[in-house]
Design an enzyme around this catalytic site. Structure first.
Site, short mmCIF file in Angstrom:
data_model
loop_
_atom_site.label_atom_id
_atom_site.label_comp_id
_atom_site.label_asym_id
_atom_site.label_seq_id
_atom_site.Cartn_x
_atom_site.Cartn_y
_atom_site.Cartn_z
CG HIS A 129 -75.42 49.48 4.93
ND1 HIS A 129 -76.71 49.93 5.15
CD2 HIS A 129 -75.41 48.98 3.67
CE1 HIS A 129 -77.44 49.70 4.07
NE2 HIS A 129 -76.68 49.12 3.16
CE1 TYR A 152 -71.44 44.35 4.46
CE2 TYR A 152 -73.14 46.04 4.41
CZ TYR A 152 -72.10 45.38 3.80
OH TYR A 152 -71.69 45.74 2.54
C1 15L Z 1 -74.53 47.23 0.76
O1 15L Z 1 -73.50 47.46 1.39
C2 15L Z 1 -74.92 45.84 0.45
O2 15L Z 1 -73.82 45.00 0.22
C3 15L Z 1 -75.90 45.74 -0.69
O3 15L Z 1 -76.52 44.47 -0.63
C4 15L Z 1 -76.96 46.84 -0.64
O4 15L Z 1 -77.80 46.66 0.43
C5 15L Z 1 -76.32 48.20 -0.54
O5 15L Z 1 -75.37 48.26 0.50
C6 15L Z 1 -77.34 49.32 -0.32
O6 15L Z 1 -77.24 50.05 0.66
O7 15L Z 1 -78.24 49.46 -1.15
#
Ligand code: 15L
Length: 287
Positions: A129, A152
């Site tokens: 992300h 995030y």
């Molecule tokens: C992440 O960084 C999250 O912590 C996890 O909950 C998922 O959403 C994952 O990425 C994702 O992109 O599938």
């Protein structure tokens, strides 16, 4: 502990038992629980930590707990440790104060603790992300632009910067792993590109523990998916070669409806990118 993940007691390069002391933060989270069980089963000298006290998996298990914004808690975690696998922190989109406390302040305390204890290495759980606003038709390399898809993701970009700072200025090694979708198996269309199978996750972490002298590395936390958004899927500097491929699940997944809306399908970050997204017709003119 599934038999598929069982690996015999670790050996050092010289053939004797590997005495590397490893700490695992976030051992109460989804990935932390999995890694704790597997690393203990491998015979790794492991100290596990959660926010709250953890139930021991065996009578002598080395455990600690507490809020990592507190330097005393960090000291208890890092005393005598060589490698920290840092899985703690907020792992989804949340309001800014929570992200700042858990992913900025706590991470800074962890790296300050790493300095105090002369820790050799931190494995930092970064995230896809941090680059989630890239489009799904792009294939990214590790030197792509940061394009966080929310607060995030932005905190993970900051974390990668912090890790770099502590290598350049204080000699603390870091492996920043931009984790994709770490799951037992892929369950939706996006995962065909982002899946990080549990067997590959464990393979990756073992490489992070045993590879000597890595300096500062960024790597994709992803399996060898034919449709991966990210390349290379492996990490040569760590000797990590992913073995799982989401394509095995593709025919099942293609029969299901894609749960993402049109914006989520446009960006690599999926639902994180779609959250709180300003539609074109509500933006300043020309954007
Ligand atoms: C992440 O960084 C999250 O912590 C996890 O909950 C998922 O959403 C994952 O990425 C994702 O992109 O599938």
């Amino acid at each position: 502990m599934s038999g598929a993940y069982a690996i015999h007691r670790r050996q050092s390069h010289e053939g004797g038992p590997d005495m590397t002391k490893v700490a695992l933060s976030g051992a109460d989270g989804q990935l932390g629980q999995f890694l704790r069980r597997c690393l203990l089963a491998q015979g790794i000298a492991l100290r596990s930590a959660g926010l709250q006290p953890l139930e021991p998996l065996h009578p002598e298990e080395d455990l600690t707990h507490g809020d990592l914004r507190d330097p005393d808690v960090v000291d208890r975690l890092l005393q005598g440790v060589d490698v920290l696998i840092h899985m703690a922190g907020t792992s989804v989109e949340r309001p800014l104060p929570e992200i700042v406390q858990n992913n900025l302040f706590a991470l800074h305390e962890v790296y300050e603790g790493a300095r105090r204890h002369r820790l050799k290495r931190v494995v930092f759980a970064s995230s896809n992300h941090a680059v989630g606003m890239h489009k799904t038709n792009e294939r990214l390399t590790l030197d792509c632009d940061y394009r966080p898809d929310g607060l995030y993701g932005l905190s993970k970009m900051w974390g990668e910067g912090l890790a770099r700072l502590y290598w350049d200025k204080h000699g603390i090694e870091s492996i920043c792993v931009r984790i994709g979708s770490a799951l037992e198996r892929p369950t939706e269309f996006r995962h065909l590109s982002t899946w990080f199978g549990f067997e590959d996750l464990l393979r990756f972490i073992n490489c992070c523990i045993k590879t000597p002298n890595v300096g500062f590395i960024t790597a994709w936390g992803v399996s060898n998916n034919s449709r991966s958004y990210w390349t290379p899927t492996g990490c040569e500097a760590l000797g990590y070669r992913p073995m799982q491929n989401s394509e095995e699940f593709a025919s099942d997944i293609m029969r299901q409806q894609n749960p993402l809306d049109v914006v989520g399908q446009r960006y690599q970050g999926g639902s994180f990118a779609a959250f709180d997204y300003t539609p074109r017709d509500q933006r300043p003119r020309g954007c």
